[in-house]
Design an enzyme around this catalytic site. Structure first.
Site, PDB file in Angstrom:
ATOM      1  N   GLU A   1       0.833  -1.203   0.000  1.00  0.00           N
ATOM      2  CA  GLU A   1       0.000   0.000   0.000  1.00  0.00           C
ATOM      3  C   GLU A   1       0.871   1.258   0.000  1.00  0.00           C
ATOM      4  OE1 GLU A   1      -3.044   0.506   3.147  1.00  0.00           O
ATOM      5  OE2 GLU A   1      -2.491   2.624   3.073  1.00  0.00           O
TER       6      GLU A   1
ATOM      7  N   CYS B   1      -7.743   4.492   7.921  1.00  0.00           N
ATOM      8  CA  CYS B   1      -9.108   4.238   7.438  1.00  0.00           C
ATOM      9  C   CYS B   1     -10.039   3.984   8.621  1.00  0.00           C
ATOM     10  CB  CYS B   1      -9.129   3.064   6.461  1.00  0.00           C
ATOM     11  SG  CYS B   1      -8.914   1.475   7.247  1.00  0.00           S
TER      12      CYS B   1
ATOM     13  N   ASN C   1      -2.226  -3.989   9.946  1.00  0.00           N
ATOM     14  CA  ASN C   1      -3.265  -3.593  10.913  1.00  0.00           C
ATOM     15  C   ASN C   1      -3.309  -4.569  12.093  1.00  0.00           C
ATOM     16  OD1 ASN C   1      -5.981  -5.317  10.680  1.00  0.00           O
ATOM     17  ND2 ASN C   1      -4.976  -5.273   8.695  1.00  0.00           N
TER      18      ASN C   1
END
Ligand code: SF4
Length: 405
Positions: A181, A287, A318
């Protein structure tokens, strides 16, 4: 970088095959024990063992969409060769399911993917993390069908970084420079001549940046430290004068906020408050799914817990953030999946927060008559895998979870 949905070789909004793939997805990823936990206010108790599940956990909206879209792609193109640029998400079981469906995973050497095997009639799925501008342009030039599952929240970070580069600010990205990412995000600056980025991993690295802004540290030392994490020809004397901060969507939210503030303060100390106002931007691009999971685990940690089990890929950013939050408060075991819980031996294989490599811990549930285990899972962990881990927690104390009805 994204094209209109009408382009016949570029898809990013599904194929309208939700109903067709629904049952397969449900069979592959739903879990009875997780459903039961939800029905029982996120808590199951039996035989002195209590398992408490965080109220937000597991598959996020971006992952659900990406996985479903991959299944739809197989249904839409039953006779075509289908490739995937890297992993759809960081979960070995989901990736294995896709392999079983005949999807071929393309590898990279840490840089661009090797598309040499891909031919014009083939289909290439882009993962939820997105791919770099260079990868995207390579695929478009080949004329293959591209199915783009890049998460909308990742696209928001790209917009932010794009606006920094457009306005002459260096994008300072809190993230891991090698993460798909972040590599894709950083590549967005290449749209602009003079676009620059610098990826910083944590507050320690942010402080090195702040020191340099305030005139401490050497140029050579700085360039060497960030050699792999900065745009080509990054010049700290030139490129740390105007800065915009963003972050990989899955980092620890409080650290990202603190890093943005620290860099802003360094610019103000070095050049004055007016200068900071004009030449510095920061924006929290964590997010909402990551934020919700971190908030939910913080809430769970306020309950009395003897240990915390965090389930998710060892390379899942995460999940690592969730484990870090837990480890600050309670004995924490980051496991990749249920097989890490060796019921027969009473041993758990796990990662220690901040360390690499698996370690084994014996008697991880201890001997107390009553034990309370908290549980959460990263955004790439499906419910059936969470359920399997719950069953093994009970089994470690000789309890058959199928008796819980
Ligand atoms: S973790 Fe966030 S950014 Fe990543 S796929 Fe899930 S919702 Fe999207």
């Amino acid at each position: 970088m994204t094209l209109p949905e009408t382009t016949p070789t570029y898809y990013r909004k599904g194929f309208g095959l939700k109903a067709e793939v629904h049952d397969t997805l449900a069979a592959d990823y739903t879990g009875r024990l997780v459903d039961l936990l939800r029905q029982r206010d996120y808590m199951l108790s039996m035989g002195g063992v209590t398992v408490r599940l965080a109220r937000e956990f597991g598959f996020c909206y971006g992952v659900e969409r990406a996985v479903e879209y991959a299944y739809q792609t197989r249904t839409k193109f039953p006779d075509r060769r289908i490739f995937l640029a890297g992993e759809i998400i960081h979960n070995p079981h989901v990736n294995e399911k896709l392999r079983e469906m005949g999807i071929t995973f393309l590898r990279s050497d840490g840089g661009d993917f090797d598309y040499s095997a891909v031919e014009p009639l083939d289909v290439v799925i882009l993962p939820a993390f997105g791919v770099t501008m260079h990868d995207f342009e390579t695929l478009r030039a080949k004329g293959v069908v591209v199915v783009d599952t890049t998460c909308g929240s990742v696209l928001n970070v790209w917009k932010r970084v794009d606006s920094y580069a457009r306005n002459g600010l260096t994008a300072v990205i809190h993230g891991k420079y090698y993460h798909e990412e972040t590599r894709a995000t950083a590549s967005q600056v290449s749209r602009y001549s003079g676009g620059r980025y610098l990826v910083i991993r944590n507050m320690d690295e942010a402080r090195i940046v702040c020191d340099y802004i305030e005139g401490r540290g050497t140029r050579e030392g700085f360039v060497a430290q960030f050699a792999r994490a900065a745009s080509p020809e990054f010049d700290p004397d030139r490129d740390l004068l105007r800065v915009g901060v963003a972050n990989q969507t899955t980092m620890l939210a409080r650290e990202s906020l603190a890093i943005g503030e620290e860099i802003g303060q360094a610019l103000a100390r070095a050049h004055g408050a007016d200068y900071r106002a004009e030449h510095f931007r920061t924006f929290d691009t964590i997010c909402s799914a990551t934020q919700d999971r971190q908030d939910a685990v913080e809430a769970l940690l306020r309950e009395p817990l003897d240990a915390m089990l965090v389930i998710g890929g060892y390379n899942s950013s995460n999940t690592i953030s969730l484990a870090a939050i837990c480890a600050a408060k309670v004995r924490t075991y980051h496991v990749e999946d249920a097989t890490c819980l060796d019921v027969g031996r009473g041993v758990i294989r796990h990662h220690l927060v901040g360390a690499s490599g698996e370690v084994e811990t014996a008697d991880w549930l201890g001997t107390a008559e009553q034990i309370s285990v908290g549980l959460t899972a990263g955004a790439s962990t499906p419910n059936n895998k969470i359920g399997e881990a719950v069953a093994r927690v009970f089994a470690t104390r000789g309890i058959d979870a199928s008796d819980i009805v």
